[in-house]
Scaffold this motif. Sequence first.
Motif, PDB file in Angstrom:
ATOM      1  N   CYS A   1      38.302  44.870  34.804  1.00  0.00           N
ATOM      2  CA  CYS A   1      39.184  45.328  35.962  1.00  0.00           C
ATOM      3  C   CYS A   1      39.466  44.258  37.000  1.00  0.00           C
ATOM      4  O   CYS A   1      39.638  44.578  38.277  1.00  0.00           O
ATOM      5  N   LEU A   2      39.892  43.057  36.430  1.00  0.00           N
ATOM      6  CA  LEU A   2      40.147  42.065  37.199  1.00  0.00           C
ATOM      7  C   LEU A   2      41.441  41.261  36.652  1.00  0.00           C
ATOM      8  O   LEU A   2      41.746  40.266  37.015  1.00  0.00           O
ATOM      9  N   ALA A   3      42.238  42.168  36.006  1.00  0.00           N
ATOM     10  CA  ALA A   3      43.532  41.704  35.472  1.00  0.00           C
ATOM     11  C   ALA A   3      44.477  41.180  36.831  1.00  0.00           C
ATOM     12  O   ALA A   3      44.526  42.048  37.619  1.00  0.00           O
ATOM     13  N   GLY A   4      44.948  40.042  36.712  1.00  0.00           N
ATOM     14  CA  GLY A   4      45.956  39.558  37.811  1.00  0.00           C
ATOM     15  C   GLY A   4      45.388  39.078  38.773  1.00  0.00           C
ATOM     16  O   GLY A   4      46.018  38.726  39.927  1.00  0.00           O
ATOM     17  N   GLN A   5      44.107  38.878  38.973  1.00  0.00           N
ATOM     18  CA  GLN A   5      43.178  38.298  40.016  1.00  0.00           C
ATOM     19  C   GLN A   5      42.717  36.954  39.743  1.00  0.00           C
ATOM     20  O   GLN A   5      42.131  36.316  40.705  1.00  0.00           O
ATOM     21  N   PHE A   6      43.167  36.305  38.897  1.00  0.00           N
ATOM     22  CA  PHE A   6      42.583  34.940  38.336  1.00  0.00           C
ATOM     23  C   PHE A   6      43.678  33.941  38.944  1.00  0.00           C
ATOM     24  O   PHE A   6      44.783  34.268  38.832  1.00  0.00           O
ATOM     25  N   GLU A   7      43.048  32.800  39.418  1.00  0.00           N
ATOM     26  CA  GLU A   7      44.055  31.653  39.789  1.00  0.00           C
ATOM     27  C   GLU A   7      43.603  30.517  38.642  1.00  0.00           C
ATOM     28  O   GLU A   7      42.541  30.426  38.344  1.00  0.00           O
ATOM     29  N   PRO A   8      44.722  29.897  38.274  1.00  0.00           N
ATOM     30  CA  PRO A   8      44.172  28.674  37.528  1.00  0.00           C
ATOM     31  C   PRO A   8      43.255  27.486  38.323  1.00  0.00           C
ATOM     32  O   PRO A   8      43.505  27.470  39.477  1.00  0.00           O
ATOM     33  N   VAL A   9      42.415  26.830  37.493  1.00  0.00           N
ATOM     34  CA  VAL A   9      41.716  25.895  37.925  1.00  0.00           C
ATOM     35  C   VAL A   9      42.184  24.615  37.524  1.00  0.00           C
ATOM     36  O   VAL A   9      42.293  24.171  36.616  1.00  0.00           O
ATOM     37  N   LEU A  10      42.481  23.685  38.586  1.00  0.00           N
ATOM     38  CA  LEU A  10      42.918  22.205  38.221  1.00  0.00           C
ATOM     39  C   LEU A  10      41.534  21.507  37.591  1.00  0.00           C
ATOM     40  O   LEU A  10      40.537  21.474  38.149  1.00  0.00           O
ATOM     41  N   GLN A  11      42.330  20.858  36.602  1.00  0.00           N
ATOM     42  CA  GLN A  11      40.848  20.045  35.782  1.00  0.00           C
ATOM     43  C   GLN A  11      41.687  18.608  35.791  1.00  0.00           C
ATOM     44  O   GLN A  11      42.437  18.205  34.862  1.00  0.00           O
ATOM     45  N   SER A  12      41.645  17.607  36.930  1.00  0.00           N
ATOM     46  CA  SER A  12      42.046  16.070  36.808  1.00  0.00           C
ATOM     47  C   SER A  12      41.038  15.303  36.679  1.00  0.00           C
ATOM     48  O   SER A  12      41.450  14.236  36.727  1.00  0.00           O
ATOM     49  N   GLY A  13      39.966  15.569  36.486  1.00  0.00           N
ATOM     50  CA  GLY A  13      38.916  14.802  36.093  1.00  0.00           C
ATOM     51  C   GLY A  13      38.375  14.116  37.635  1.00  0.00           C
ATOM     52  O   GLY A  13      37.624  12.988  37.528  1.00  0.00           O
ATOM     53  N   ALA A  14      38.534  14.836  38.682  1.00  0.00           N
ATOM     54  CA  ALA A  14      38.045  14.197  40.027  1.00  0.00           C
ATOM     55  C   ALA A  14      36.570  14.415  40.170  1.00  0.00           C
ATOM     56  O   ALA A  14      36.275  13.494  41.206  1.00  0.00           O
ATOM     57  N   CYS A  15      36.121  15.208  39.241  1.00  0.00           N
ATOM     58  CA  CYS A  15      34.295  15.287  39.551  1.00  0.00           C
ATOM     59  C   CYS A  15      33.877  15.253  38.147  1.00  0.00           C
ATOM     60  O   CYS A  15      33.493  16.192  37.252  1.00  0.00           O
ATOM     61  N   PRO A  16      33.792  13.923  37.716  1.00  0.00           N
ATOM     62  CA  PRO A  16      33.186  13.666  36.332  1.00  0.00           C
ATOM     63  C   PRO A  16      31.771  13.859  36.299  1.00  0.00           C
ATOM     64  O   PRO A  16      30.962  13.882  37.256  1.00  0.00           O
TER      65      PRO A  16
END
Length: 197
Positions: free
Chosen positions: A182-197
């Motif tokens: 019951c969470l369709a449409g409630q997600f946001e993308p997560v940036l993966q830029s390598g800022a926290c290795p």
Amino acid sequence: MDYFRFVFLMVLASFIEDSLATSCAVDQFRVKNGFDYKRYTGKWYAVAKKDPEGLFLQDNIWAEYFVDDEGTMTALSKGRVKLFGFWVICADMTAQYNIPDPHIPGKMEMAYRGLARYLSSGGDHYWVIDTDYDSYAVTYACRRLKDDGTCDDGYAIIFSRNPLGLPPNIQRIVRQKQEEICLAGQFEPVLQSGACP
């Protein structure tokens, strides 16, 4: 007579459709059948998330799972978080998992601790809704239930073994799982830029 038969069939069809619809009661959510926590070990990168209330990791989120000789699963995770509205840091978290019912290993309890003193410590449910162990995992936690059994405050994370994301065929599976919890449409993308290795 045909009119009454038509109305009866429409009411019956509506009743069947309602009974087959996905229930949003948390205790009805299915988790990965036969979840194998040893196969789950290794590094996972968050590619999408649905946040809970309050402070939560913002981006560059990853988690690495381990199983020790006694069979206890632990995780180290990291991600960026914004504190006081302006200060962005990479925060470390540790977690230990307990499986209350060995017949449902996908439903775990997680005790976690933030290594940065600003992050909270506590416990959440940690449910692995689905995974193929090699490319994706859909996880879910409900922190507070409503009286009707639906979730009042929860979160979910879509993980990938690859920080670049998921292939289209896996994205279809993940979307279906988002609907099931019951969470369709409630997600946001997560940036993966390598800022926290």
